[in-house]
Design an enzyme around this catalytic site. Sequence first.
Site, short mmCIF file in Angstrom:
data_model
loop_
_atom_site.label_atom_id
_atom_site.label_comp_id
_atom_site.label_asym_id
_atom_site.label_seq_id
_atom_site.Cartn_x
_atom_site.Cartn_y
_atom_site.Cartn_z
N ILE A 70 1.06 -1.08 0.20
CA ILE A 70 0.07 -0.08 0.10
C ILE A 70 0.86 1.26 0.05
O ILE A 70 1.10 1.85 0.89
CB ILE A 70 -0.87 -0.10 1.17
CG1 ILE A 70 -1.79 -1.21 1.48
CG2 ILE A 70 -1.84 1.21 1.07
CD1 ILE A 70 -2.55 -1.46 2.69
N PRO A 71 1.72 1.53 -1.20
CA PRO A 71 2.42 2.88 -1.30
C PRO A 71 1.51 4.04 -0.99
O PRO A 71 0.35 3.96 -1.50
CB PRO A 71 2.92 2.72 -2.61
CG PRO A 71 2.75 1.43 -2.97
CD PRO A 71 1.64 0.50 -2.39
N HIS A 72 2.02 5.04 -0.29
CA HIS A 72 0.77 6.00 0.09
C HIS A 72 1.80 7.36 0.42
O HIS A 72 3.02 7.23 0.78
CB HIS A 72 -0.13 5.51 1.11
CG HIS A 72 0.64 5.32 2.35
ND1 HIS A 72 1.11 3.90 2.66
CD2 HIS A 72 1.13 5.97 3.38
CE1 HIS A 72 1.78 4.04 3.80
NE2 HIS A 72 1.55 5.14 4.71
N CYS A 73 0.89 8.35 0.15
CA CYS A 73 1.71 9.66 0.67
C CYS A 73 0.48 10.72 0.78
O CYS A 73 -0.69 10.75 0.47
CB CYS A 73 2.65 10.29 -0.20
SG CYS A 73 1.96 10.61 -1.95
N HIS A 87 -6.18 9.70 6.45
CA HIS A 87 -5.21 8.84 5.89
C HIS A 87 -5.09 7.37 6.67
O HIS A 87 -4.98 6.52 5.98
CB HIS A 87 -3.71 9.66 5.98
CG HIS A 87 -2.74 9.07 5.16
ND1 HIS A 87 -1.51 9.80 5.17
CD2 HIS A 87 -2.60 7.92 4.55
CE1 HIS A 87 -0.66 9.02 4.33
NE2 HIS A 87 -1.13 7.95 4.07
#
Length: 153
Positions: A65-68, A113
């Site tokens: 789950i790449p996130h930013c 988030h």
Amino acid sequence: MQLQVLLSPARTLCGAAGSSKKRVIETAANFLAEQNNSLNADELFRNIIEREQLGSTAIGEGMAIPHCRMKNCSRAMGALIKLDKPIDFEAIDNQPVDILFVLLVPEEEHDQHLKILAEIAGLFSKAAFRDEIRAAGDSQQMYDIALKHAQEI
């Protein structure tokens, strides 16, 4: 889970190429920027890479789950991506990753988030979801599977 708010058929990609973690993140950043012209692909790529440098977002079982958080992001959005072949993503279980959910949230949305990350992790923890996504033959099928399983959470 309100996955249909985060995801769309246009942000679902089946069979993405990528030979490395960096290339897959670059592909994902370009893919998301193509779907939303307020996003800059290079900035998105840098933000995700910076987050990955803090620790891998691979959660095991071939999932990541790449996130930013992004300044130019007006609402949370994501992309569901299945790779054409698994890659090393520095996962906690040392398994290569073949399914990703790339998540972007507005910069100021800290609580949102974390809540969304937890919901996606819950979806990814379901073996039936993982198996069906891996068996999907196209992007629309992946999207339909994701919505079906999200309604069960």
